[in-house]
Design a protein around this motif. Sequence first.
Motif, PDB file in Angstrom:
ATOM      1  N   PHE A   1      -8.050   9.992  -9.473  1.00  0.00           N
ATOM      2  CA  PHE A   1      -8.526   9.024  -9.295  1.00  0.00           C
ATOM      3  C   PHE A   1      -8.095   7.169  -8.138  1.00  0.00           C
ATOM      4  N   CYS A   2      -6.592   7.890  -8.672  1.00  0.00           N
ATOM      5  CA  CYS A   2      -5.598   6.436  -7.453  1.00  0.00           C
ATOM      6  C   CYS A   2      -5.632   6.800  -6.590  1.00  0.00           C
ATOM      7  N   ASN A   3      -5.203   8.213  -6.245  1.00  0.00           N
ATOM      8  CA  ASN A   3      -4.865   8.954  -5.084  1.00  0.00           C
ATOM      9  C   ASN A   3      -6.344   9.057  -3.874  1.00  0.00           C
ATOM     10  N   ARG A   4      -7.142   9.489  -4.433  1.00  0.00           N
ATOM     11  CA  ARG A   4      -8.161   9.555  -3.386  1.00  0.00           C
ATOM     12  C   ARG A   4      -8.384   7.972  -2.979  1.00  0.00           C
ATOM     13  N   GLY A   5      -8.734   7.056  -3.268  1.00  0.00           N
ATOM     14  CA  GLY A   5      -8.976   5.880  -2.959  1.00  0.00           C
ATOM     15  C   GLY A   5      -7.691   4.627  -1.868  1.00  0.00           C
ATOM     16  N   ASN A   6      -6.381   4.690  -3.071  1.00  0.00           N
ATOM     17  CA  ASN A   6      -5.348   3.984  -2.570  1.00  0.00           C
ATOM     18  C   ASN A   6      -5.173   4.712  -1.209  1.00  0.00           C
ATOM     19  N   ALA A   7      -5.463   5.850  -0.827  1.00  0.00           N
ATOM     20  CA  ALA A   7      -4.832   6.889   0.820  1.00  0.00           C
ATOM     21  C   ALA A   7      -5.897   6.383   1.939  1.00  0.00           C
ATOM     22  N   LYS A   8      -6.956   6.074   1.450  1.00  0.00           N
ATOM     23  CA  LYS A   8      -7.945   5.499   2.323  1.00  0.00           C
ATOM     24  C   LYS A   8      -7.713   4.422   2.694  1.00  0.00           C
ATOM     25  N   ALA A   9      -7.026   3.171   2.025  1.00  0.00           N
ATOM     26  CA  ALA A   9      -6.689   1.736   1.667  1.00  0.00           C
ATOM     27  C   ALA A   9      -5.654   1.321   2.078  1.00  0.00           C
TER      28      ALA A   9
ATOM     29  N   GLN B   1       0.978  -1.218  -0.239  1.00  0.00           N
ATOM     30  CA  GLN B   1       0.254   0.023   0.117  1.00  0.00           C
ATOM     31  C   GLN B   1       0.651   1.456   0.209  1.00  0.00           C
ATOM     32  N   LEU B   2       1.935   1.463   0.740  1.00  0.00           N
ATOM     33  CA  LEU B   2       2.677   2.503   0.433  1.00  0.00           C
ATOM     34  C   LEU B   2       3.137   2.578  -1.085  1.00  0.00           C
ATOM     35  N   ALA B   3       4.155   1.653  -1.005  1.00  0.00           N
ATOM     36  CA  ALA B   3       4.811   1.515  -2.408  1.00  0.00           C
ATOM     37  C   ALA B   3       3.438   2.474  -3.639  1.00  0.00           C
ATOM     38  N   ARG B   4       1.640   1.941  -3.580  1.00  0.00           N
ATOM     39  CA  ARG B   4       1.223   1.967  -4.580  1.00  0.00           C
ATOM     40  C   ARG B   4       1.116   3.886  -4.508  1.00  0.00           C
ATOM     41  N   MET B   5       0.579   3.779  -3.101  1.00  0.00           N
ATOM     42  CA  MET B   5       0.911   5.084  -2.250  1.00  0.00           C
ATOM     43  C   MET B   5       1.702   6.575  -3.397  1.00  0.00           C
ATOM     44  N   LYS B   6       3.009   5.500  -3.117  1.00  0.00           N
ATOM     45  CA  LYS B   6       4.152   6.423  -3.781  1.00  0.00           C
ATOM     46  C   LYS B   6       3.711   6.836  -5.453  1.00  0.00           C
ATOM     47  N   LEU B   7       3.831   5.993  -5.763  1.00  0.00           N
ATOM     48  CA  LEU B   7       3.263   5.589  -6.818  1.00  0.00           C
ATOM     49  C   LEU B   7       2.385   6.538  -8.093  1.00  0.00           C
TER      50      LEU B   7
ATOM     51  N   LEU C   1      -4.429   3.950   4.604  1.00  0.00           N
ATOM     52  CA  LEU C   1      -4.122   4.296   6.247  1.00  0.00           C
ATOM     53  C   LEU C   1      -5.190   2.909   6.809  1.00  0.00           C
ATOM     54  N   ALA C   2      -5.921   2.636   6.095  1.00  0.00           N
ATOM     55  CA  ALA C   2      -6.346   1.107   6.606  1.00  0.00           C
ATOM     56  C   ALA C   2      -5.243  -0.387   6.445  1.00  0.00           C
ATOM     57  N   ALA C   3      -4.247   0.203   5.827  1.00  0.00           N
ATOM     58  CA  ALA C   3      -3.833  -1.390   6.209  1.00  0.00           C
ATOM     59  C   ALA C   3      -2.451  -1.054   6.946  1.00  0.00           C
ATOM     60  N   GLY C   4      -2.393   0.268   8.243  1.00  0.00           N
ATOM     61  CA  GLY C   4      -1.680   0.945   8.382  1.00  0.00           C
ATOM     62  C   GLY C   4      -0.101   1.751   8.867  1.00  0.00           C
ATOM     63  N   VAL C   5      -0.737   2.339   7.171  1.00  0.00           N
ATOM     64  CA  VAL C   5       0.002   3.849   6.948  1.00  0.00           C
ATOM     65  C   VAL C   5      -0.086   4.971   7.486  1.00  0.00           C
TER      66      VAL C   5
ATOM     67  N   PRO D   1      -0.857   8.858   8.416  1.00  0.00           N
ATOM     68  CA  PRO D   1      -0.224  10.030   7.617  1.00  0.00           C
ATOM     69  C   PRO D   1       0.405  10.793   8.000  1.00  0.00           C
ATOM     70  N   GLN D   2       0.717  11.030   8.682  1.00  0.00           N
ATOM     71  CA  GLN D   2       3.015  11.420   8.406  1.00  0.00           C
ATOM     72  C   GLN D   2       3.580  11.073   7.021  1.00  0.00           C
ATOM     73  N   GLN D   3       3.484  10.219   7.111  1.00  0.00           N
ATOM     74  CA  GLN D   3       3.812   8.914   5.812  1.00  0.00           C
ATOM     75  C   GLN D   3       3.522   9.029   4.330  1.00  0.00           C
ATOM     76  N   LEU D   4       1.973   9.250   4.712  1.00  0.00           N
ATOM     77  CA  LEU D   4       1.306  10.016   3.745  1.00  0.00           C
ATOM     78  C   LEU D   4       1.756  11.498   3.431  1.00  0.00           C
ATOM     79  N   ASP D   5       1.960  11.866   3.866  1.00  0.00           N
ATOM     80  CA  ASP D   5       2.451  13.360   3.937  1.00  0.00           C
ATOM     81  C   ASP D   5       3.973  13.292   3.518  1.00  0.00           C
ATOM     82  N   ALA D   6       5.117  12.327   3.673  1.00  0.00           N
ATOM     83  CA  ALA D   6       6.341  12.854   3.682  1.00  0.00           C
ATOM     84  C   ALA D   6       6.660  11.660   2.199  1.00  0.00           C
ATOM     85  N   LEU D   7       5.957  10.812   1.232  1.00  0.00           N
ATOM     86  CA  LEU D   7       6.182  10.360   0.473  1.00  0.00           C
ATOM     87  C   LEU D   7       7.642  10.949  -0.114  1.00  0.00           C
ATOM     88  N   HIS D   8       7.739  11.887  -0.711  1.00  0.00           N
ATOM     89  CA  HIS D   8       9.012  12.527  -1.943  1.00  0.00           C
ATOM     90  C   HIS D   8      10.039  12.229  -0.634  1.00  0.00           C
ATOM     91  N   ASP D   9      10.125  12.153   0.529  1.00  0.00           N
ATOM     92  CA  ASP D   9      10.727  12.281   1.200  1.00  0.00           C
ATOM     93  C   ASP D   9      11.083  11.654   2.112  1.00  0.00           C
TER      94      ASP D   9
END
Length: 192
Positions: free
Chosen positions: A82-90, A68-74, A92-96, A98-106
């Motif tokens: 379209f992808c980002n809206r659903g991928n972010a929810k998925a 899920q982390l890799a998919r969100m990064k891609l 977070l549900a898998a345990g990624v 919010p801080q990790q989602l905010d830092a995907l490019h670092d």
Amino acid sequence: MPDPALARIPRDALPPRLQEMHDAAMRDRDEAVLIEVAGNAPEALEWYYDQFYGQLFHKGRVPVRIKQLARMKLSTMHGCAFCNRGNAKAALAAGVTPQQLDALHDPDAPCYNAAERAVLRLAEQIEMTNFDGHLSPALHAQLAPHFDDGQIFELGMVMAILTGMAKFLFVFDLVSREAACPMTPLSAQAAE
């Protein structure tokens, strides 16, 4: 909004399984053009959901949270709204987090551990516009303490399928895009 050349099948004319997918897409992603167009060949989308997601993505060797982390990064690098809206929810549900989602490019952000950093760097190699990407010995050395070669192979295959699917979605104009998307919609090209 997407404007595909292929016919869109109205929700009520879709087979029951695609009607469920349509409803889920509207709920989680605010659009369902992909599902409507897939109504022309429902077995293709069912393969993608059942075999790729059902078997490899959700049941493979690598923990789903990592995928899920890799998919969100891609999807953020590819600019797929379209992808980002659903991928972010998925994710977070898998345990990624919010801080990790905010830092995907670092990838060096302190919210990531060494395994996550290595996976994010692998995603950068597989990104759609990285034509010089490689699984270098140095990157393999970063991945190897956390994943065996079978898991690394799976990660690469999952990311490659996601990247290829993103290109397909953009070429066929089946999803909305963000400004960061490297592929310009045909309607925007015609306006130039």
